[in-house]
Design a protein around this motif. Structure first.
Motif: not given
Lengths: 293, 312
Positions: B64-82
């Protein structure tokens, strides 16, 4: 409120105007009542039909398969349905009671003691009301998995004992129902603090705590996501998760639909009975904010 | 209340110092373990990701490593979540006014002096509150199933075309209906109880001034109900954003509901079907934040309008 009190003149209103029934209003309410009773009436009728009648006869026409369905339900999985009902009673009953108790002592403390950090603690607890409880279920699962508690009764019971809303209600109720003078008198008589709570304050708070219990009871009974995530062995399922798994299998084995239907009916009967018997104990004025503190 | 006559000495809060903290301990411990800790853990996880080295086999291959804001960028840019978020937004815009409007109408009618069968209607409309969401969805699901539905039976007998409530766009209304059915009675009771707390003299004097029942309802009762309406709206808002059980249950009866139909369904799928707890955590945090912003925002907005002078 002052403006309202000034107009406190009670002059009898024309008697005729009050007693002429309003048929439009009555009709609207009855349509609402029929809408709400319709699915319940349907499940009562459908539970009496055997598998083939279900899809062929008019849906509200009663059938003759009630005993047969009941037998099938009891036989399914070695009577696991009854285990599910018992589990539900444990989760909702024990969880609701513990929740009312914790809410009661916390609400009483927040209402009747002055101590450092009182308003800070209350505000943090209160903010918990706005935290979307269900989004917590996934991290709660991950944490409980770390300590090896998932798929146990505890994993469903423990997270639902704490109820920020219950503490809030209990605090309002304690402030209104437990007079400071009574607490002071007991203290002067030399009673210990816990004794004052248990023997003096708690009995006074019973009507309010019954409401907290009922709320939490219904909330736990209704909470699907938490047990759905936490539990993997079907002998620990509450009835909702159990019936859901039966319904899912039903898409390939339609005969299971009859079991789901009679199972649904049997699961809501105890709750409806509880409601009808306890409805007079619901202090709904607590939730509508009408209690004067 | 009836206080015994032991006045004279008011030594407020002379209890031993530690007592309040001991009494609050169970609540504080449970709150920490089951609210604060999971929130913190979700936030922590949302900043992490798994790094796979080599083929990803064997111990130590996945770290497990530090991902910074990667997951948030993915979530906010995810068309399924939107997409699911927009769907739930629309769902709330239809559901909340409809459910609370009906609850208000029923509460006002129950409180009206000339309406009959009030007690029966009140109990009948409140009864669905006792039915868990899963069970309610099953009952309605069967009522929607064309082969079982009484509505289709009647339409068929009359030679009319039969709608399929579980297809495409109708399934949205089918789920709104389940939520209205389950929620209208509870909100009605809350509103009705606050109406009952208003002294009857107000209405009588309004009647003497020549106000009709309708005018009394619109000009006096609804304004008095504002605090309760605000509270029921906030609770409905929070519940709406977490809709999960009803669409999941209906999903077993139709294939017009995707596994990411609502945001919480997507979180569930990410965490448990795809074993990606990190993006599930990020999505949960986003949903929680949106809920908080919307409910606080709504409270602020209305408190300025509804409670102008009062300090709340």
């Amino acid at each position: 409120m002052t403006l309202l009190q000034e107009r406190k003149t009670t002059i009898p209103v024309r008697p005729g105007a009050r007693h002429r029934p309003s048929w439009l209003g009555t009709a609207i309410l009855l349509v609402g009542a029929i809408y709400c009773l319709l699915p319940i009436a349907w499940v009562v009728a459908a539970a009496t039909k055997n598998g083939s009648d279900l899809f062929t006869t008019f849906t509200f026409a009663p059938g003759t398969g009630f005993a047969e369905n009941l037998g099938d339900l009891s036989a399914n999985g070695g009577g696991i349905y009854w285990q599910w009902l018992a589990n539900t009673a444990i989760y909702a009953g024990v969880g609701g009671a513990l929740s009312a108790l914790v809410s009661g002592i916390s609400g009483y403390t927040l209402a009747k003691y002055r101590f450092a950090g009182r308003s800070a603690i209350f505000n943090v607890l209160l903010a918990g009301v706005l935290v979307p409880g269900i989004t917590l279920a996934v991290p709660q699962y991950l944490l409980l998995a770390k300590v090896g508690l998932t798929d146990t009764y505890w994993s469903v019971l423990l997270p639902q004992i704490i109820s920020p809303y219950g503490i809030y209600l209990a605090r309002i109720y304690a402030a209104a129902a437990v007079p400071d003078t009574v607490v002071e008198a007991a203290r002067t008589d030399g009673a210990g603090e816990f004794r004052i709570f248990a023997r003096v304050a708690l009995p006074m708070m019973v009507p309010g705590l019954v409401t907290v219990f009922l709320f939490q009871f219904v909330a736990i009974w209704n909470n699907f996501l938490l047990p759905f995530i936490m539990l993997s062995s079907d002998d620990k399922f509450p009835v909702t998760v159990g019936l859901f798994t039966l319904l899912n299998q039903g898409s390939t084995v339609p005969a299971l639909y009859s079991l789901v239907i009679i199972g649904s009916l049997l699961s809501i009967i105890p709750l409806i009975v509880l409601f009808l018997t306890l409805q007079r104990h619901w202090r709904t004025d607590l939730i509508s904010g009408a209690v004067k503190g | 209340m009836n206080a015994p006559a032991t006045t004279g000495r008011t030594r407020k809060g002379t209890a031993p110092r530690g007592v309040p903290y001991v009494f609050l301990a169970p609540a504080i411990i449970l709150f920490t373990l089951f609210l604060l800790l999971p929130i913190g853990y979700a936030i922590y996880l949302s900043f992490r990701r798994v790094k796979v080295s080599g083929l990803g086999l064997g111990k130590g291959a996945r770290t497990e490593i530090w991902a910074g804001l990667d997951n948030y960028a993915t979530a906010l840019g995810d068309p399924e979540l939107l997409g699911s978020a927009l769907r739930v937004l629309l769902y709330g815009l239809v559901l909340i006014p409809l459910m609370l409007g009906l609850a208000l109408l029923f509460a006002l009618l129950l409180d009206a002096p000339r309406v009959r069968f009030g007690r029966f209607a009140k109990l009948a409309i409140f009864l669905p509150y006792a039915v868990p969401g899963v069970i309610a969805s099953m009952l309605w699901g069967f009522l929607y199933l064309p082969a079982v539905s009484p509505f289709n039976y009647v339409l068929d007998a009359a030679g009319l075309p039969e709608p399929n409530m579980l297809s495409g766009g109708s399934v949205f209304l089918a789920i709104v209906n389940i939520a209205v059915w389950g929620g209208v009675g509870f909100n009605m009771i809350v509103l009705f109880t606050s109406l009952r707390a208003v002294p009857g003299e107000i209405y009588e004097s309004a009647q003497l001034d020549g106000a009709s029942d309708l005018q009394i309802a619109l000009r006096i009762k609804i304004p008095l109900l504002m605090p309760s309406l605000i509270m029921t709206t906030v609770f409905s808002l929070i519940a709406t954003l977490q809709v999960f059980t009803e669409p999941l249950t209906i999903r077993s009866l139709t294939n017009s509901i995707s596994s990411t139909w609502t945001p919480l369904m997507k979180v569930y799928r990410d965490a448990f079907s795809q074993n990606d707890i990190y993006s599930a955590a990020a999505s949960s945090v986003v949903i929680a934040l949106v809920t908080l912003v919307l409910s606080f925002g709504f409270l602020r907005l209305v408190s300025r309008q509804a409670f102008g002078g009062e300090n709340r």
